[in-house]
Design an enzyme around this catalytic site. Sequence first.
Site, PDB file in Angstrom:
ATOM      1  N   LYS A  22       0.348  -1.169  -0.007  1.00 11.65           N
ATOM      2  CA  LYS A  22       0.023  -0.149  -0.038  1.00 11.65           C
ATOM      3  C   LYS A  22       0.714   1.808   0.218  1.00 11.65           C
ATOM      4  CE  LYS A  22      -4.629   0.331   0.219  1.00 11.65           C
ATOM      5  NZ  LYS A  22      -6.026  -0.250  -0.693  1.00 11.65           N
ATOM      6  N   ASP A  51      -6.984   4.245  -4.439  1.00  7.61           N
ATOM      7  CA  ASP A  51      -7.247   4.077  -2.962  1.00  7.61           C
ATOM      8  C   ASP A  51      -8.910   5.474  -2.618  1.00  7.61           C
ATOM      9  OD1 ASP A  51      -8.050   1.934  -0.717  1.00  7.61           O
ATOM     10  OD2 ASP A  51      -7.749   3.772  -0.272  1.00  7.61           O
TER      11      ASP A  51
HETATM   12  P1  NDP Z   1     -13.316   7.651  -2.550  1.00  8.11           P
HETATM   13  O1  NDP Z   1     -12.287   8.723  -2.730  1.00  8.11           O
HETATM   14  O2  NDP Z   1     -12.741   7.441  -4.370  1.00  8.11           O
HETATM   15  O3  NDP Z   1     -14.329   7.804  -1.411  1.00  8.11           O
HETATM   16  C1  NDP Z   1     -14.498   7.765  -0.049  1.00  8.11           C
HETATM   17  C2  NDP Z   1     -15.708   8.357   0.343  1.00  8.11           C
HETATM   18  O4  NDP Z   1     -15.212   7.834   1.776  1.00  8.11           O
HETATM   19  C3  NDP Z   1     -15.489   9.508   0.307  1.00  8.11           C
HETATM   20  O5  NDP Z   1     -17.406   9.349   0.553  1.00  8.11           O
HETATM   21  C4  NDP Z   1     -15.552  10.215   1.111  1.00  8.11           C
HETATM   22  O6  NDP Z   1     -15.987  11.426   1.538  1.00  8.11           O
HETATM   23  C5  NDP Z   1     -16.187   9.399   2.396  1.00  8.11           C
HETATM   24  N1  NDP Z   1     -14.793   9.480   3.435  1.00  8.11           N
HETATM   25  C6  NDP Z   1     -13.489   9.517   2.448  1.00  8.11           C
HETATM   26  N2  NDP Z   1     -12.626   9.437   4.498  1.00  8.11           N
HETATM   27  C7  NDP Z   1     -13.253   9.417   4.942  1.00  8.11           C
HETATM   28  C8  NDP Z   1     -13.348   9.957   6.175  1.00  8.11           C
HETATM   29  N3  NDP Z   1     -12.407  10.229   6.963  1.00  8.11           N
HETATM   30  N4  NDP Z   1     -14.113  10.657   7.495  1.00  8.11           N
HETATM   31  C9  NDP Z   1     -15.166  10.406   7.029  1.00  8.11           C
HETATM   32  N5  NDP Z   1     -15.863  10.113   5.219  1.00  8.11           N
HETATM   33  C10 NDP Z   1     -14.617   9.764   4.842  1.00  8.11           C
HETATM   34  O7  NDP Z   1     -12.130   6.403  -1.909  1.00  8.11           O
HETATM   35  P2  NDP Z   1     -12.877   4.836  -2.025  1.00  8.11           P
HETATM   36  O8  NDP Z   1     -14.221   4.548  -2.981  1.00  8.11           O
HETATM   37  O9  NDP Z   1     -12.185   4.161  -3.172  1.00  8.11           O
HETATM   38  O10 NDP Z   1     -12.294   3.799  -0.868  1.00  8.11           O
HETATM   39  C11 NDP Z   1     -13.155   3.828   0.156  1.00  8.11           C
HETATM   40  C12 NDP Z   1     -12.748   2.496   0.994  1.00  8.11           C
HETATM   41  O11 NDP Z   1     -12.792   1.580   0.193  1.00  8.11           O
HETATM   42  C13 NDP Z   1     -11.210   3.104   1.444  1.00  8.11           C
HETATM   43  O12 NDP Z   1     -11.410   1.979   2.629  1.00  8.11           O
HETATM   44  C14 NDP Z   1     -10.510   2.076   0.548  1.00  8.11           C
HETATM   45  O13 NDP Z   1      -9.221   1.675   1.451  1.00  8.11           O
HETATM   46  C15 NDP Z   1     -11.504   0.634   0.384  1.00  8.11           C
HETATM   47  N6  NDP Z   1     -11.047   0.216  -1.123  1.00  8.11           N
HETATM   48  C16 NDP Z   1     -10.985   0.802  -2.028  1.00  8.11           C
HETATM   49  C17 NDP Z   1     -11.218  -0.006  -3.198  1.00  8.11           C
HETATM   50  C18 NDP Z   1     -11.018   0.336  -4.619  1.00  8.11           C
HETATM   51  O14 NDP Z   1     -11.442  -0.184  -5.563  1.00  8.11           O
HETATM   52  N7  NDP Z   1     -11.001   2.234  -4.814  1.00  8.11           N
HETATM   53  C19 NDP Z   1     -10.620  -1.318  -3.365  1.00  8.11           C
HETATM   54  C20 NDP Z   1     -10.804  -2.308  -2.090  1.00  8.11           C
HETATM   55  C21 NDP Z   1     -11.297  -1.049  -0.914  1.00  8.11           C
HETATM   56  P3  NDP Z   1     -15.240  12.838   1.457  1.00  8.11           P
HETATM   57  O15 NDP Z   1     -15.325  13.102   0.170  1.00  8.11           O
HETATM   58  O16 NDP Z   1     -15.943  13.744   2.246  1.00  8.11           O
HETATM   59  O17 NDP Z   1     -13.442  12.667   1.693  1.00  8.11           O
HETATM   60  O1  2IT Z   2      -7.949  -1.746  -0.738  1.00  3.44           O
HETATM   61  C1  2IT Z   2      -7.992  -2.230  -2.086  1.00  3.44           C
HETATM   62  O2  2IT Z   2      -8.068  -3.019  -2.235  1.00  3.44           O
HETATM   63  C2  2IT Z   2      -7.540  -1.824  -3.497  1.00  3.44           C
HETATM   64  N1  2IT Z   2      -7.764  -0.430  -3.289  1.00  3.44           N
HETATM   65  C3  2IT Z   2      -7.516  -1.265  -4.914  1.00  3.44           C
HETATM   66  C4  2IT Z   2      -5.396  -1.982  -4.547  1.00  3.44           C
HETATM   67  C5  2IT Z   2      -5.978  -2.429  -6.095  1.00  3.44           C
HETATM   68  O3  2IT Z   2      -4.144  -2.816  -6.413  1.00  3.44           O
HETATM   69  O4  2IT Z   2      -6.101  -2.320  -6.971  1.00  3.44           O
END
Ligand code: NDP
Ligand code: 2IT
Length: 449
Positions: A130, A170
């Site tokens: 990461k 992420d």
């Molecule tokens: P984005 O940046 O697209 O969206 C994040 C969302 O979560 C936004 O709505 C944001 O609100 C909110 N958020 C983030 N931090 C906080 C916080 N500290 N408090 C409250 N709300 C928060 O990220 P992703 O959708 O890609 O990721 C979301 C989660 O999924 C994370 O935990 C990530 O690690 C996990 N994940 C992502 C993957 C991917 O492929 N993208 C794969 C697997 C897991 P705001 O805009 O107001 O900050």
């Molecule tokens: O938490 C996760 O699995 C991700 N943010 C996606 C990682 C990736 O390599 O696609």
Amino acid sequence: MTSEEKRELDIFMKGLRKRNPHETEFHQAVREVATSIMPWYLQHEEYRRAQILERITEPDRIITFRVTWETDSGEIRANRAWRVQFNHALGPYKGGLRFHPSVTQSVLKFLGFEQIFKNSLTGLPMGGAKGGSNFNPKGKSDREVMRFCQSMMTELHRHIGEDIDVPAGDIGVGGREVSYLFGQYMRLENRWSGVLTGKGLSFGGSAVRKEATGWGCVYFCDDMLKHHKIDIAGKRAAVSGSGNVALYAAQKLIDKGAKVVTLSDSGGMIHCPEGLTLDQWEELRILKEQDRGRLSSFESSGVNYHSGKNPWGVPCEIAIPCATQNELDEDDAKTLIANGVLAVAEGANMPTTAEAMHQLEENDVLHAPGKASNAGGVAVSGLEQSQNAMRISWAPEEVNQRLQKIMKDIHQRCVEFGEMPGKPVSYVNGSNIAGFKKVAEAMRAYGAV
Ligand code: NDP
Ligand code: 2IT
């Protein structure tokens, strides 16, 4: 847990805390895995003798560096960035990059550690890593984000490669950022390679990567419910977040006939008691993906905005946390349980605190941990790597089918290792044990390296 297992766990955790002071998120993630695997570990002297637990909790290396960039008005800014290359027993390091002011070494170590087991569960050849920065992309112009990404890659390119380490997105890192990073990588290395995933579809990206984490989470949730003879159709689903994962989880929930009653961001949540329609979902997608807007500006019939509130007070049968770590605490879990929640499927990484997890377990709530239920994102990243290596690109239907099969296989592995007589399947134990065993076997086979 027997008293011997508890004693061994306490001794191990004491050492880990001493070696990694103040890294509370990392401690939390390790404790969860170590608790699940301790009975198996103590029965397998050969793994203990090889010190697998001590070795797997120590990253192979952490690269820390400064990223200097210039704002549109010519001011100089400096941020800190990291790449935590945790373990490559199963394949090249793989895992996302996070841009958020809350990013610390502890956060990236917890994420890199969990990624080892998540990637192992996908069955694809990927190690765990990461990275990210405490850079805050909110309120920055495209050009500022571009300059930041270029400066970050100016250091990062030395440490990555298609057979070494393959970053992706992420929180705060999506298609725009991956494109800037990739452009800079090619400029520096003078060659095209599948060194990042989540790329644009016209330059090596995979179909369904954008949708994969959210869709995969709902596929897993559906499998989990079906296994316990529950139909997802008609159930109310509270989703948190409104970013990449939350949006596509909501879309697939609607597709499967569930009612999406909430979405949220760090400012508050929207409540839609009758469930979002697909048209409302599409308006939201444009607001978030294209306009980078806030939920507070979303106006639609039957939808109310509640400033400063999270979704967990809204009655639902299914909770899908898709925002960030520790966003669902003990009180939230108690409220969900009092309101009759049946299942929690994590789209985010470690969104549930240890105390909340305990509540869910005690009350027989089905609980899919992120390392199982959000593995669809990295799984399609793995498929993007394969397509890049073969110089081909699969149709969306083909990728979607593979994604569904991978999520089903992960569910099956969780059942195999997490079944408990007279209780619902422990997906937490199942995913930790199944994910861990495969990496441990590889590490032992390699000898003491
Ligand atoms: P984005 O940046 O697209 O969206 C994040 C969302 O979560 C936004 O709505 C944001 O609100 C909110 N958020 C983030 N931090 C906080 C916080 N500290 N408090 C409250 N709300 C928060 O990220 P992703 O959708 O890609 O990721 C979301 C989660 O999924 C994370 O935990 C990530 O690690 C996990 N994940 C992502 C993957 C991917 O492929 N993208 C794969 C697997 C897991 P705001 O805009 O107001 O900050
Ligand atoms: O938490 C996760 O699995 C991700 N943010 C996606 C990682 C990736 O390599 O696609």
